[in-house]
Scaffold this active site. Structure first.
Site, PDB file in Angstrom:
ATOM      1  N   ARG A   1       1.135  -1.414  -0.282  1.00 11.59           N
ATOM      2  CA  ARG A   1      -0.065   0.247  -0.045  1.00 11.59           C
ATOM      3  C   ARG A   1       0.898   1.045   0.161  1.00 11.59           C
ATOM      4  O   ARG A   1       2.141   0.878   0.250  1.00 11.59           O
ATOM      5  CB  ARG A   1      -0.994   0.030   0.957  1.00 11.59           C
ATOM      6  CG  ARG A   1      -0.053   0.566   2.832  1.00 11.59           C
ATOM      7  CD  ARG A   1      -1.444   0.294   4.113  1.00 11.59           C
ATOM      8  NE  ARG A   1      -0.729   0.222   5.195  1.00 11.59           N
ATOM      9  CZ  ARG A   1      -0.334   1.787   5.174  1.00 11.59           C
ATOM     10  NH1 ARG A   1      -0.507   2.168   4.992  1.00 11.59           N
ATOM     11  NH2 ARG A   1       0.355   1.652   6.518  1.00 11.59           N
TER      12      ARG A   1
ATOM     13  N   ARG B   1      -1.774  10.865   3.245  1.00 10.64           N
ATOM     14  CA  ARG B   1      -2.696  11.820   3.972  1.00 10.64           C
ATOM     15  C   ARG B   1      -3.466  13.055   3.367  1.00 10.64           C
ATOM     16  O   ARG B   1      -2.717  13.802   2.500  1.00 10.64           O
ATOM     17  CB  ARG B   1      -1.932  11.978   4.938  1.00 10.64           C
ATOM     18  CG  ARG B   1      -1.193  10.781   5.099  1.00 10.64           C
ATOM     19  CD  ARG B   1      -0.866  11.161   6.995  1.00 10.64           C
ATOM     20  NE  ARG B   1       0.380   9.712   6.952  1.00 10.64           N
ATOM     21  CZ  ARG B   1       1.189  10.130   7.544  1.00 10.64           C
ATOM     22  NH1 ARG B   1       1.891  11.299   8.229  1.00 10.64           N
ATOM     23  NH2 ARG B   1       2.052   9.425   8.108  1.00 10.64           N
TER      24      ARG B   1
ATOM     25  N   ARG C   1      20.113  -5.215   0.043  1.00  7.61           N
ATOM     26  CA  ARG C   1      21.060  -4.354  -0.401  1.00  7.61           C
ATOM     27  C   ARG C   1      21.906  -3.574   0.931  1.00  7.61           C
ATOM     28  O   ARG C   1      21.564  -3.753   1.840  1.00  7.61           O
ATOM     29  CB  ARG C   1      19.889  -3.020  -0.599  1.00  7.61           C
ATOM     30  CG  ARG C   1      19.497  -3.267  -1.630  1.00  7.61           C
ATOM     31  CD  ARG C   1      20.027  -3.994  -3.148  1.00  7.61           C
ATOM     32  NE  ARG C   1      20.153  -2.580  -3.559  1.00  7.61           N
ATOM     33  CZ  ARG C   1      20.798  -2.018  -4.509  1.00  7.61           C
ATOM     34  NH1 ARG C   1      21.631  -2.700  -4.719  1.00  7.61           N
ATOM     35  NH2 ARG C   1      20.620  -0.767  -4.670  1.00  7.61           N
TER      36      ARG C   1
ATOM     37  N   ARG D   1      19.363   9.810  -1.288  1.00 10.96           N
ATOM     38  CA  ARG D   1      18.956  10.864  -0.329  1.00 10.96           C
ATOM     39  C   ARG D   1      20.056  12.084   0.142  1.00 10.96           C
ATOM     40  O   ARG D   1      21.130  11.480   0.153  1.00 10.96           O
ATOM     41  CB  ARG D   1      18.222  10.773   1.376  1.00 10.96           C
ATOM     42  CG  ARG D   1      18.575   9.638   1.808  1.00 10.96           C
ATOM     43  CD  ARG D   1      17.999   9.342   2.911  1.00 10.96           C
ATOM     44  NE  ARG D   1      17.990   8.583   3.635  1.00 10.96           N
ATOM     45  CZ  ARG D   1      17.171   8.075   4.901  1.00 10.96           C
ATOM     46  NH1 ARG D   1      16.461   8.268   4.877  1.00 10.96           N
ATOM     47  NH2 ARG D   1      17.872   7.415   5.423  1.00 10.96           N
TER      48      ARG D   1
ATOM     49  N   GLU E   1      23.683   9.842   0.391  1.00 10.18           N
ATOM     50  CA  GLU E   1      23.325   8.046   0.521  1.00 10.18           C
ATOM     51  C   GLU E   1      23.210   7.790  -0.848  1.00 10.18           C
ATOM     52  O   GLU E   1      22.700   7.740  -1.066  1.00 10.18           O
ATOM     53  CB  GLU E   1      22.170   7.810   1.874  1.00 10.18           C
ATOM     54  CG  GLU E   1      22.247   6.887   2.214  1.00 10.18           C
ATOM     55  CD  GLU E   1      20.458   6.648   3.015  1.00 10.18           C
ATOM     56  OE1 GLU E   1      19.181   6.431   3.170  1.00 10.18           O
ATOM     57  OE2 GLU E   1      21.659   6.954   4.627  1.00 10.18           O
TER      58      GLU E   1
ATOM     59  N   TYR F   1      14.069  -6.970   8.536  1.00  6.77           N
ATOM     60  CA  TYR F   1      14.012  -5.679   8.820  1.00  6.77           C
ATOM     61  C   TYR F   1      13.722  -5.150  10.145  1.00  6.77           C
ATOM     62  O   TYR F   1      12.406  -5.506  10.271  1.00  6.77           O
ATOM     63  CB  TYR F   1      13.409  -4.674   8.053  1.00  6.77           C
ATOM     64  CG  TYR F   1      14.025  -3.482   7.883  1.00  6.77           C
ATOM     65  CD1 TYR F   1      14.869  -2.827   7.755  1.00  6.77           C
ATOM     66  CD2 TYR F   1      12.379  -2.120   8.344  1.00  6.77           C
ATOM     67  CE1 TYR F   1      15.129  -1.219   7.634  1.00  6.77           C
ATOM     68  CE2 TYR F   1      12.867  -0.867   8.951  1.00  6.77           C
ATOM     69  CZ  TYR F   1      14.101  -0.442   8.341  1.00  6.77           C
ATOM     70  OH  TYR F   1      14.457   1.059   8.668  1.00  6.77           O
TER      71      TYR F   1
ATOM     72  N   ASP G   1      12.922  -1.833  12.964  1.00  8.86           N
ATOM     73  CA  ASP G   1      12.884  -0.010  13.153  1.00  8.86           C
ATOM     74  C   ASP G   1      13.420  -0.900  14.818  1.00  8.86           C
ATOM     75  O   ASP G   1      13.676  -1.433  15.512  1.00  8.86           O
ATOM     76  CB  ASP G   1      11.471  -0.221  13.442  1.00  8.86           C
ATOM     77  CG  ASP G   1      11.063   0.602  11.917  1.00  8.86           C
ATOM     78  OD1 ASP G   1      12.008   0.958  11.356  1.00  8.86           O
ATOM     79  OD2 ASP G   1       9.638   0.702  12.075  1.00  8.86           O
TER      80      ASP G   1
END
Length: 370
Positions: free
Chosen positions: A172, A176, A249, A280, A300, A348, A350
């Site tokens: 998805r 917003r 990666r 970025r 980066e 992954y 957080d």
């Protein structure tokens, strides 16, 4: 003869939290790390009073109050809110995709106008069964958002065309329909005041830490020092790659000190054109509202991972899932080794998830060792 209850391989966030909880429970702990510093990828280098995130930007965010309270018990966090910008050619857009973004794209002012514009673009494409990432993204947001803000960035990130990537990568895309540039929806968000090193140092306070110590260079001798090993490194490396290498990666960082006091006015600015080689630019002082006369920026660059490079993002496709399953079956049979963290679990995480996983795992193992 064992000297320690736990040998923890890796001094990143998982290892540091695990070590802290063990020590609090009266266990004797040794932490080792092959790098010359503790903290893993949250390590910061202080340059002229600016905490430079050496391994990429780390912004702590969570909805979990106990985890937020836990990290704040070691160091206070500031009220930094991540509100990145995106540059496409000579255009500047707000992220995440919100009413500011839609106004910048189409000059619409109301949520209904934005929804109508997206629906119109999606309907014109007639994509009913997306076969790849490109078709999936187009079917969700239409041409303009995809072409300007998703396509180039994604292709740089993954090192291949969006039309060659599987559709499931984008389940998805958050749209917003409010004028809110806060990237995360989480209730709690911030950066440790004084930097992440302070958090790691306080977690590891009173614990023996040996840096420049590679577990694999003296595996038997190091393992013999403790009753149990907590391994936070690469799972395939632990088993000497017997089923092949798990794929990742990687990233390359180009740090630059500038004599200006403010280079881009924001901590994070994404570059979404395929032709711009970096994804970025981070300006580190803005994470802590710095007023220093100079600044440090980091470009980066995503890159293919090969052995010897830092593995950042696991490639969770069917092939790697099959390889990981074989390693996991071996790991589950270990009685004296605990595997934890993003590399050992090949997923992954957080930062709040790393802390939560470490707390859950250490409490589980302390209970069984009583």
């Amino acid at each position: 003869m064992t000297e320690f209850d736990f040998l923890i391989v890796g001094s990143g966030l998982f290892g540091a939290v695990f070590a802290r909880e063990c020590r609090k429970a009266g266990k004797k702990v040794l932490v080792i790390d092959r790098r010359q510093h503790s903290g893993g990828n949250v390590f910061c280098e202080n340059v002229n009073g600016i905490n430079v995130h050496k391994y990429g930007a780390h912004i702590f965010h969570t909805n979990d109050k106990p985890i937020w309270d836990y990290v704040n018990s070691f160091v206070m966090f500031n009220n930094y809110v991540n509100s990145p910008l995106a540059v496409y050619k000579d255009e500047l857009y707000n992220l995440p995709f919100n009413m500011n973004t839609f106004h910048q794209l189409w000059k619409v002012k109301t949520p209904q106008e934005a929804k109508d514009k997206i629906a119109e673009q999606v309907a014109a494409l007639h994509i009913s069964d997306p076969q790849n990432l490109e078709e999936q993204a187009l079917s969700l947001v239409g041409v303009d958002i995809y072409e300007k803000l998703i396509k180039g960035y994604t292709e740089k990130q993954w090192g291949r065309k969006a039309s060659e990537l599987p559709a499931f990568i984008i389940k998805r895309l958050p749209l917003r329909f409010t004028y809110n540039n806060n990237y995360f929806n989480d209730k709690y968000q911030g950066i440790p005041i004084g930097g992440y090193n302070l958090l790691i140092d306080r977690l590891l306070e009173g614990i023996e830490v040996r840096l420049n110590t590679d577990f694999f260079s003296a595996r038997e001798e190091l393992s013999a020092l403790a009753k149990r090993v907590v391994f936070t490194g690469q799972l395939d490396e632990f088993y000497n790659y017997r089923f092949g290498m798990l794929e990742y990666r990687s990233l390359r960082f180009e740090h630059q000190e500038l004599t200006t006091d403010n280079y881009q006015g924001n901590a994070v600015v994404n570059y979404t054109e395929r032709e711009v080689p970096y994804t970025r630019i981070i300006e580190h002082k803005h994470f802590e509202f710095g007023q220093q006369p100079t600044t440090i920026i980091t470009r980066e660059y995503p890159q293919e991972w090969t052995k010897g490079l830092e593995p950042y993002y696991p490639i969770n496709d069917d092939t790697n899932a099959g390889v990981y399953k074989k390693y996991k079956e071996l790991a589950d049979k270990e009685t004296d080794v605990i595997f934890g963290g993003r590399l050992a679990e090949y997923r992954y995480y957080d930062m709040h998830q790393v802390v939560g996983s470490a707390l859950h795992m250490v409490r589980q193992h302390l209970k069984t060792s009583e």
